[in-house]
Design an enzyme around this catalytic site. Structure first.
Site, PDB file in Angstrom:
ATOM      1  CG  ASP A  42      -1.798   0.955   1.428  1.00  0.00           C
ATOM      2  OD1 ASP A  42      -2.016   1.706   0.005  1.00  0.00           O
ATOM      3  OD2 ASP A  42      -2.319   1.355   2.359  1.00  0.00           O
TER       4      ASP A  42
ATOM      5  CG  ASP B 125      -4.152   5.524  -2.771  1.00  0.00           C
ATOM      6  OD1 ASP B 125      -3.038   5.081  -2.237  1.00  0.00           O
ATOM      7  OD2 ASP B 125      -5.161   5.394  -2.521  1.00  0.00           O
TER       8      ASP B 125
END
Length: 475
Positions: A122, A351
Site C-alpha cells: 500500500d 494511490d
C-alpha cells in the site's frame, strides 16, 4: 448500487531479472510478475474507494498538524544512502482478496528464522505490520491466525521492541498510544480505518529477508525495519491478508527504509484490468532500466516522462504530484487552479489503494461534461455508482465512436495520456461508463490504479522525481 467491476487479485507467476541498461554496471534491478485472478462488483469498489477517501482525508489532517518537524527528519534519512545505493532487490508478490476489493499483495518474510506472510502492498501506509500471536491470552483470532500465519516475536532472534518513550514512537508513529508507564514499556499503536476495521499492537524493529539481483540471485537481510505486531485486529479489511507492507512516504515505512540502501526508488507496472488472466504486472525495487534517464539499450524507444514528485509533508504518507491541467480532445478544461493547489485546499496524489480516479468537484464536473459532450450520440443508461453510462451494444459501435483523448498535464510538460478504456470503462455487458468519481471540494483528487494501468511508474524518492511511460507491462 449495482454494477460490475474488475477486482485486481494478483499472484506470483515467476521472477525475471532485468539486465542493466549500460551493460555490466551497478544498478541492476529485480522484477517479479503478477497475475490477475478474479472479478468483483463496481458497487463494492465504489464503496471501498469512499472509505479510502475518508481515511486519506483523516490522515492528511493529521499530517498537516505535524509537518515541519517531520520534514527535517525525512530529509536527513533520504541523504544517508550508504554504499549499497546502486543495488536492487525485489520480493515475490502474491494473491489474496482484500475483502473482495482489488488490492496488490506481496509475499514478505520477516524475523530470524524468516516467517512468510501475505501483505497488502500500500502506497498510502506508513507502518508495516503483521498479524501477531504472543504466548498467553489476549489475542483476537482471525482466519489467517487460526491457519498459522501469525508472527511469533518470541521465536525471532532479531525482534527488538521499541520503547514508548522513543522518538520513533512519540514523533514518527501517527497512531501510537500516549500511555507510557515506564521507558521500558513497548510502543503501542491503535490503527482505526473508516470501514470499521482496526489493528492494535506493539512496535519493534525486525529483519526482512530479501532477494538481491545480480549474476546470481542472493538472499540478504534488511535490518532495522520498523514492524508492527498486531495482536488484535478486526473488520473486513484484513480478512484475507496477514497485514500491510507500507510503501508510503514516511520515516518508518518500508519504502523509506529500503530507499536508504537501494538507490532510493521503486516502480510498478499494471496491465489492462480487462486483460486475460495470464497477463502479468510487476513491482521492482531499485533502479529500473526501462525508465532510467541514462538508458541506452534501445535508443529509439519512447523516453519516460518526468515530473517532480512533490512530497509535501502536509500530504504524507501519500505521493503528491503537481497537476497543471486536464484536457479532453486537445481542449484544456476550465478548472480552477485551486483544485491542484495544496495551499488552496486541493492537490493530487497517486494511490495504489484507490481504483477509480476521484476528482474534486470542480474538476469532476468539467471532465465528465467534456467527455459526455463527445459521447452525446450514444443512448444513456443508468448504472450505479456512475453518473454517466452508455449503451454500447452495437457490434460496430467501437468503429463509429471515436473516444475523446483525455490527458493529465503535470509540471515540467509531462503528460499522462491513458488509453480510452481506462476512463471510459466496461461496467457491464454492453455498457460503458465514464470511470471517474466525484470528490468533495475543498479536497484532494486521487489518480487511481485503473488510470495508472498500462504505464510503468517509477517513484524516485532520493531525487524527488516521478517517471512514467506507456508500457504493456510484459517482458
Amino acid at each position: 448500487m449495482a454494477g460490475r467491476r474488475l477486482i485486481l487479485l494478483l499472484a506470483v507467476a515467476a521472477a525475471a531479472f532485468l539486465a542493466s541498461a549500460s551493460g555490466g554496471r551497478a544498478g541492476k534491478s529485480a522484477q517479479f510478475d503478477l497475475l490477475r485472478l478474479g472479478w468483483g462488483s463496481l458497487a463494492e469498489q465504489a464503496l471501498h474507494d469512499r472509505y479510502r477517501m475518508a481515511t486519506i482525508a483523516a490522515r492528511l489532517r493529521l499530517s498537516a498538524a505535524g509537518a515541519p518537524a517531520a520534514a527535517e527528519r525525512r530529509r536527513t534519512r533520504e541523504t544517508a544512502a550508504g554504499s549499497d545505493a546502486a543495488a536492487a532487490f525485489a520480493m515475490p508478490l502474491g494473491s489474496g482478496a482484500y475483502t473482495g476489493i482489488g488490492q496488490y499483495f506481496v509475499r514478505f518474510r520477516v524475523g530470524t528464522p524468516a516467517q512468510p506472510f501475505l501483505l497488502v502492498a500500500d502506497t498510502g501506509s506508513d507502518l508495516t505490520w503483521v498479524k501477531c500471536r504472543r504466548p498467553g491470552p489476549g489475542n483476537s483470532s482471525s482466519s489467517a491466525a487460526v491457519a498459522g500465519r501469525a508472527f511469533r516475536p518470541e521465536r525471532s532472534r532479531t525482534w527488538a521492541p521499541i520503547s514508548c518513550a522513543s522518538d520513533t514512537c512519540v514523533k514518527s508513529l501517527p497512531f501510537s498510544l500516549v500511555t507510557c508507564p515506564t521507558p521500558g514499556t513497548a510502543c503501542a499503536y491503535d490503527y482505526r480505518y473508516k470501514d470499521g476495521s482496526a489493528a492494535l499492537g506493539t512496535v519493534g524493529t525486525e529483519s526482512a529477508t530479501i532477494a538481491l539481483s545480480g549474476p546470481a540471485v542472493k538472499k540478504a537481510k534488511l535490518k532495522g525495519l520498523v514492524l508492527g505486531c498486531s495482536t488484535s485486529y478486526s473488520g473486513p479489511s484484513f480478512e484475507a491478508s496477514d497485514g500491510v507492507l507500507s510503501l508510503g512516504y514516511s520515516d518508518i515505512s518500508f519504502s523509506s527504509h529500503a530507499a536508504s540502501r537501494f538507490a532510493g526508488r521503486f516502480s510498478y507496472c499494471l496491465v489492462d484490468h480487462l486483460s486475460p488472466r495470464n497477463a502479468t504486472s510487476y513491482l521492482t525495487f531499485g533502479p529500473n532500466p526501462a525508465v532510467s534517464p541514462a538508458s541506452s539499450s534501445c535508443p529509439r524507444a519512447p523516453r519516460a516522462r518526468d515530473t517532480p514528485l512533490v512530497l509535501d509533508t502536509r500530504m504524507r504518507p501519500f505521493y503528491d504530484v503537481s497537476v497543471k491541467a486536464i484536457s479532453v480532445a486537445g481542449e484544456f478544461l476550465r478548472i480552477p487552479r485551486a483544485v491542484w493547489d495544496v495551499d488552496a485546499g486541493g492537490g493530487v496524489i497517486l494511490d495504489s489503494g484507490t481504483s477509480l480516479t476521484v476528482l474534486a468537484k470542480p474538476a469532476y464536473r468539467a471532465v465528465v461534461a467534456a467527455l459526455d459532450k463527445r459521447l452525446a450520440g450514444l443512448p444513456r443508461v443508468t448504472m450505479d455508482p456512475f453518473d454517466y453510462c452508455y449503451n454500447w451494444t452495437s457490434p460496430s459501435i467501437d468503429d463509429v465512436v471515436d473516444l475523446p483523448k483525455l490527458a493529465v498535464h503535470f509540471a515540467g510538460s509531462a503528460r499522462l495520456e491513458p488509453p480510452g478504456k481506462s476512463y471510459v470503462i466496461d461496467a457491464a455487458p454492453g455498457v460503458k461508463c465514464i470511470g471517474v468519481q466525484e470528490g468533495p471540494w475543498p479536497g484532494i483528487s486521487v489518480i487511481g490504479n485503473i488510470l495508472q494501468q498500462e504505464h510503468l511508474w517509477e517513484f524516485d524518492l532520493k531525487n524527488r522525481r516521478l517517471r512514467f511511460k506507456r508500457s504493456r507491462c510484459t517482458h
